[in-house]
Scaffold this motif. Structure first.
Motif, PDB file in Angstrom:
ATOM      1  N   ASN A 132       0.045  -5.220  -6.828  1.00  0.00           N
ATOM      2  CA  ASN A 132       0.977  -4.185  -6.371  1.00  0.00           C
ATOM      3  C   ASN A 132       2.272  -4.876  -5.952  1.00  0.00           C
ATOM      4  OD1 ASN A 132       2.391  -2.244  -4.868  1.00  0.00           O
ATOM      5  ND2 ASN A 132       0.564  -1.450  -3.876  1.00  0.00           N
ATOM      6  N   PRO A 133       3.407  -4.573  -6.599  1.00  0.00           N
ATOM      7  CA  PRO A 133       4.666  -5.199  -6.199  1.00  0.00           C
ATOM      8  C   PRO A 133       5.030  -4.978  -4.735  1.00  0.00           C
ATOM      9  CG  PRO A 133       4.905  -4.176  -8.336  1.00  0.00           C
ATOM     10  CD  PRO A 133       3.557  -3.754  -7.814  1.00  0.00           C
ATOM     11  N   ALA A 134       4.641  -3.840  -4.159  1.00  0.00           N
ATOM     12  CA  ALA A 134       4.929  -3.594  -2.748  1.00  0.00           C
ATOM     13  C   ALA A 134       4.177  -4.577  -1.860  1.00  0.00           C
ATOM     14  CB  ALA A 134       4.563  -2.156  -2.376  1.00  0.00           C
TER      15      ALA A 134
ATOM     16  N   THR B  33       7.447  10.192   1.929  1.00  0.00           N
ATOM     17  CA  THR B  33       5.990  10.182   1.833  1.00  0.00           C
ATOM     18  C   THR B  33       5.489   8.877   1.230  1.00  0.00           C
ATOM     19  OG1 THR B  33       5.884  12.585   1.612  1.00  0.00           O
ATOM     20  CG2 THR B  33       3.992  11.343   0.817  1.00  0.00           C
ATOM     21  N   GLU B  34       6.094   8.461   0.116  1.00  0.00           N
ATOM     22  CA  GLU B  34       5.674   7.222  -0.540  1.00  0.00           C
ATOM     23  C   GLU B  34       5.965   6.004   0.332  1.00  0.00           C
ATOM     24  OE1 GLU B  34       4.002   6.518  -3.249  1.00  0.00           O
ATOM     25  OE2 GLU B  34       3.706   8.603  -3.828  1.00  0.00           O
ATOM     26  N   THR B  35       7.081   6.023   1.041  1.00  0.00           N
ATOM     27  CA  THR B  35       7.426   4.907   1.917  1.00  0.00           C
ATOM     28  C   THR B  35       6.434   4.786   3.069  1.00  0.00           C
ATOM     29  OG1 THR B  35       9.778   5.147   1.375  1.00  0.00           O
ATOM     30  CG2 THR B  35       9.231   3.912   3.370  1.00  0.00           C
ATOM     31  N   ILE B  36       6.140   5.909   3.712  1.00  0.00           N
ATOM     32  CA  ILE B  36       5.218   5.902   4.855  1.00  0.00           C
ATOM     33  C   ILE B  36       3.821   5.471   4.420  1.00  0.00           C
ATOM     34  CG2 ILE B  36       4.033   7.394   6.528  1.00  0.00           C
ATOM     35  CD1 ILE B  36       6.693   9.032   6.619  1.00  0.00           C
ATOM     36  N   ALA B  37       3.320   6.057   3.334  1.00  0.00           N
ATOM     37  CA  ALA B  37       1.967   5.734   2.881  1.00  0.00           C
ATOM     38  C   ALA B  37       1.846   4.263   2.490  1.00  0.00           C
ATOM     39  CB  ALA B  37       1.587   6.631   1.700  1.00  0.00           C
TER      40      ALA B  37
ATOM     41  N   VAL C 199      11.215   7.508  -7.705  1.00  0.00           N
ATOM     42  CA  VAL C 199      10.652   7.704  -6.360  1.00  0.00           C
ATOM     43  C   VAL C 199       9.411   6.846  -6.134  1.00  0.00           C
ATOM     44  CG1 VAL C 199       9.613   9.379  -4.778  1.00  0.00           C
ATOM     45  CG2 VAL C 199      11.640   9.999  -6.105  1.00  0.00           C
ATOM     46  N   PRO C 200       8.407   6.854  -7.026  1.00  0.00           N
ATOM     47  CA  PRO C 200       7.227   6.010  -6.798  1.00  0.00           C
ATOM     48  C   PRO C 200       7.465   4.528  -7.077  1.00  0.00           C
ATOM     49  CG  PRO C 200       6.966   7.272  -8.814  1.00  0.00           C
ATOM     50  CD  PRO C 200       8.216   7.777  -8.162  1.00  0.00           C
TER      51      PRO C 200
ATOM     52  N   LEU D 163       8.342   0.138  -2.675  1.00  0.00           N
ATOM     53  CA  LEU D 163       9.026  -1.117  -2.380  1.00  0.00           C
ATOM     54  C   LEU D 163       9.644  -1.091  -0.984  1.00  0.00           C
ATOM     55  CD1 LEU D 163      10.740  -1.928  -5.803  1.00  0.00           C
ATOM     56  CD2 LEU D 163       8.780  -3.095  -4.770  1.00  0.00           C
ATOM     57  N   LEU D 164      10.214   0.051  -0.608  1.00  0.00           N
ATOM     58  CA  LEU D 164      10.720   0.195   0.758  1.00  0.00           C
ATOM     59  C   LEU D 164       9.581   0.072   1.768  1.00  0.00           C
ATOM     60  CD1 LEU D 164      13.264   3.146   0.370  1.00  0.00           C
ATOM     61  CD2 LEU D 164      13.800   0.739   0.810  1.00  0.00           C
ATOM     62  N   GLY D 165       8.446   0.694   1.455  1.00  0.00           N
ATOM     63  CA  GLY D 165       7.299   0.618   2.357  1.00  0.00           C
ATOM     64  C   GLY D 165       6.773  -0.792   2.510  1.00  0.00           C
ATOM     65  N   GLY D 166       6.724  -1.541   1.393  1.00  0.00           N
ATOM     66  CA  GLY D 166       6.271  -2.925   1.470  1.00  0.00           C
ATOM     67  C   GLY D 166       7.202  -3.779   2.307  1.00  0.00           C
TER      68      GLY D 166
END
Length: 263
Positions: free
Chosen positions: A67-69, A162-166, A242-243, A248-251
């Motif tokens: 996973n790149p994140a 949502t994607e960032t938080i998760a 978005v995904p 990437l922001l979340g990681g």
């Protein structure tokens, strides 16, 4: 570890992850599958087990980022060298494309039956409630969800959050495994990450389908665009950023939180 270890481990591990994760969505979605309509519980558990399998295969070779994140988070933490990040991400993307192709081969006959069924195609045009799609609605087709994610409510800001938080939850759980002595280097650590992925699916996956992995979404989306699937519809490229950006922001956020709170 060597460049070949990273390439082999991440490519094979991510391919298995997507084969099993995309496979469970195909099993639940496609006509004449024995698991047809098994529902969200099967999907969330199936993705958790997909992570478990792919990570067990790769963890001793490449560390099983998959996973790149996760790769970005580990680089910010300092566990992964920044010079290795491009190879990790490229290998993860390649593995995701291979895995999506294997899903298509595994369910080849089911894809053909599903995508030529008049009732399925009519439902794809009108939606589940029988309402004709709006002119500005994306032409996603009836099987795009097997390959990549899409939001239930299309709002870029909400979907990105949502994607960032998760993803922050996922990556922070991975980064903090090493704080419990012996856990991060044992098979138990891989099991815990798989359970976290299933938990995210149950709790945070409803709005967007929880990509939480740029390679998991982008690689199979590219494969969907390239495969000779009849009546497959569009690949929803307008949403595709978005995904990628959200995880990437979340990681990166998880890596920053780790440095501030746990380092």
């Amino acid at each position: 570890m060597s460049s070949s270890d990273i390439f082999i481990g991440e490519t094979i591990g991510t391919a298995v992850l997507i084969l099993m994760g995309g496979g469970v969505v195909a099993a639940v979605t496609l006509k004449r599958s024995k698991a047809l309509n098994a529902g969200w519980t099967a999907i969330a558990l199936g993705w958790g087990l997909a992570v478990l399998t792919g990570a067990y295969i790769a963890v001793g070779v490449s560390g099983a980022h998959l996973n790149p994140a996760v790769t970005v988070g580990l680089a910010i933490q300092g566990t992964t060298e920044w010079s290795d990040v491009p190879l990790y991400i490229a290998s993860e993307l390649l593995g995701a494309m291979i895995g999506a192709t294997l899903v298509w081969l595994t369910y080849y006959g089911h894809f053909r039956d599903h995508l030529t069924d008049p009732q399925i195609l009519a439902e794809a045009r009108t939606g589940p409630e029988g309402l004709v799609e709006q002119d500005n609605a994306p032409s996603a087709g009836p099987v795009l969800g097997i390959f990549c994610t899409g939001p239930e409510i299309r709002n870029a800001v909400q979907n990105l959050m949502t994607e960032t938080i998760a993803t922050t939850v996922l990556v922070l759980s991975i980064l903090t495994l090493g704080l419990t002595e012996g856990l991060g280097v044992s098979g138990t650590g891989v099991l815990i990450v798989a359970l976290v992925v299933a938990g995210i699916g149950f709790s945070l996956g409803g709005p967007t389908g929880y990509a939480i992995n740029p390679a998991r979404d982008l690689g199979p989306r590219i494969v969907h665009a390239l495969l000779p699937l009849p009546n497959k519809g569009g690949s929803d490229w307008g949403y595709a950023w978005v995904p990628v950006v959200g995880p990437l922001l979340g990681g990166a956020l998880a890596g920053g939180i780790y440095q501030l709170a746990f380092a």
